[in-house]
Design an enzyme around this catalytic site. Structure first.
Site, PDB file in Angstrom:
ATOM      1  N   GLU A 102       0.849  -1.190   0.000  1.00 36.65           N
ATOM      2  CA  GLU A 102       0.000   0.000   0.000  1.00 36.65           C
ATOM      3  C   GLU A 102       0.881   1.235   0.000  1.00 36.65           C
ATOM      4  OE1 GLU A 102      -2.587   2.490   3.240  1.00 36.65           O
ATOM      5  OE2 GLU A 102      -2.908   0.314   3.221  1.00 36.65           O
ATOM      6  N   LYS A 135     -11.061  -2.252   6.023  1.00 36.20           N
ATOM      7  CA  LYS A 135      -9.874  -1.913   6.797  1.00 36.20           C
ATOM      8  C   LYS A 135     -10.328  -1.599   8.218  1.00 36.20           C
ATOM      9  CE  LYS A 135      -6.086   1.465   6.834  1.00 36.20           C
ATOM     10  NZ  LYS A 135      -5.426   2.535   6.048  1.00 36.20           N
ATOM     11  N   ARG A 173       0.268  10.274   1.126  1.00 39.53           N
ATOM     12  CA  ARG A 173       0.610  11.289   2.128  1.00 39.53           C
ATOM     13  C   ARG A 173       1.760  12.178   1.674  1.00 39.53           C
ATOM     14  NH1 ARG A 173       0.721   7.562   7.640  1.00 39.53           N
ATOM     15  NH2 ARG A 173      -1.152   6.338   7.200  1.00 39.53           N
TER      16      ARG A 173
END
Length: 219
Positions: free
Chosen positions: A46, A134, A50
Site C-alpha cells: 500500500e 480496513k 501522504r
C-alpha cells in the site's frame, strides 16, 4: 453496479497475508522497494497518498513491477481516487468510511476497502456492498479481541478485515489466527528509516519474517 472488492482480488490479498504499508518521499525508491518486498515473499503493498510523489511512485511500481499488487492508501478525496485509478492502482483503501468515496470507487470500477472502527461504520459499509474492510487503528481500540467482538453480529455476512495501526512482528500472528482477518497491514515491514537509507536487504528480511509468520499461522 460493480463489486466494491472482487473476490478474486480479495483472495490474492488473503493468500499473501500481509500488506506492506509504506510512505514514499522519493519516487525513485518505489521500484527497488517493491522488488525487495517481493524477494521477501510479500506481493501486496500500500502506497499511502501522504506525499507529493505518491502518484508517481505508484505508477512506477505498476509499470515496472507487474508481479506486485499495489494499492493506493489514505485515499480521502475524489481527486485522489481518480488519480489512483488513472495510475493503475489495483485497489484503494481509506482510514475511514466516507460513503461518497465508496460509491465513486464502485462507479469507476476501482476495488475499494473503506476503514471502519464502529458497528455503525461496519453497517454503512455493508449496505454499500463492501465485505473487505480496513480496521483502523487496530491496536488503539483493543486489537484482535475488539475486532472479533465488533464483527460478531456481521460474521455470517462474510465480512473480512484488514487491521492496521500498531501491528508489528510480535502481534501479527494473533491477528492472522482469526478467520475474520484477511491480511495484516504493517508499516513495520518497510519503515521510513529503512526506505530513506535504501536498506533493501533489511526490508527483504522483514518481509521474509512477515511471510514466515503468515505461513506458520495459516498452514
Amino acid at each position: 453496479m460493480n463489486t466494491p472488492f472482487p473476490e478474486h482480488l480479495a483472495k490474492k490479498v488473503a493468500a499473501c497475508g500481509n500488506i506492506a504499508v509504506v510512505v514514499i518521499d522519493e519516487a525513485e525508491k518505489a521500484v527497488p522497494l517493491a522488488r525487495a518486498l517481493l524477494q521477501g515473499g510479500i506481493n501486496v503493498m500500500e502506497l499511502t497518498f501522504r506525499t507529493d510523489c505518491a502518484i508517481e511512485a505508484l505508477r512506477a511500481v505498476v509499470k515496472e513491477v507487474p508481479e506486485m499488487i499495489v494499492s493506493a492508501g489514505t485515499v480521502l478525496t475524489l481527486d485522489q481516487l481518480k488519480a489512483a485509478k488513472d495510475a493503475g492502482s489495483h485497489f484503494a483503501v481509506a482510514p475511514g468510511f466516507n460513503p461518497a468515496i465508496v460509491k465513486a470507487a464502485i462507479e469507476m470500477g476501482l476495488p475499494f476497502a473503506p476503514g471502519v472502527m464502529t458497528p455503525s461504520e461496519i453497517e454503512g459499509a455493508l449496505q454499500l456492498g463492501c465485505r473487505l474492510l480496513k480496521f483502523f487503528p487496530a491496536s488503539v481500540v483493543g486489537g484482535i479481541k475488539s475486532i472479533e467482538t465488533l464483527a460478531a453480529p456481521y460474521k455470517h455476512l462474510g465480512v473480512k478485515f484488514i487491521p492496521l495501526g500498531g501491528l508489528k512482528a510480535e502481534n501479527t500472528a494473533d491477528y492472522l489466527a482469526s478467520p475474520i482477518i484477511a491480511a495484516c497491514g504493517g508499516s513495520w515491514i518497510a519503515p521510513a528509516k529503512l526506505i530513506k537509507a535504501s536498506d533493501w536487504a533489511a526490508i527483504t528480511a522483514n518481509a521474509m519474517r512477515a511471510t514466515e509468520i503468515a505461513h506458520a499461522v495459516r498452514s
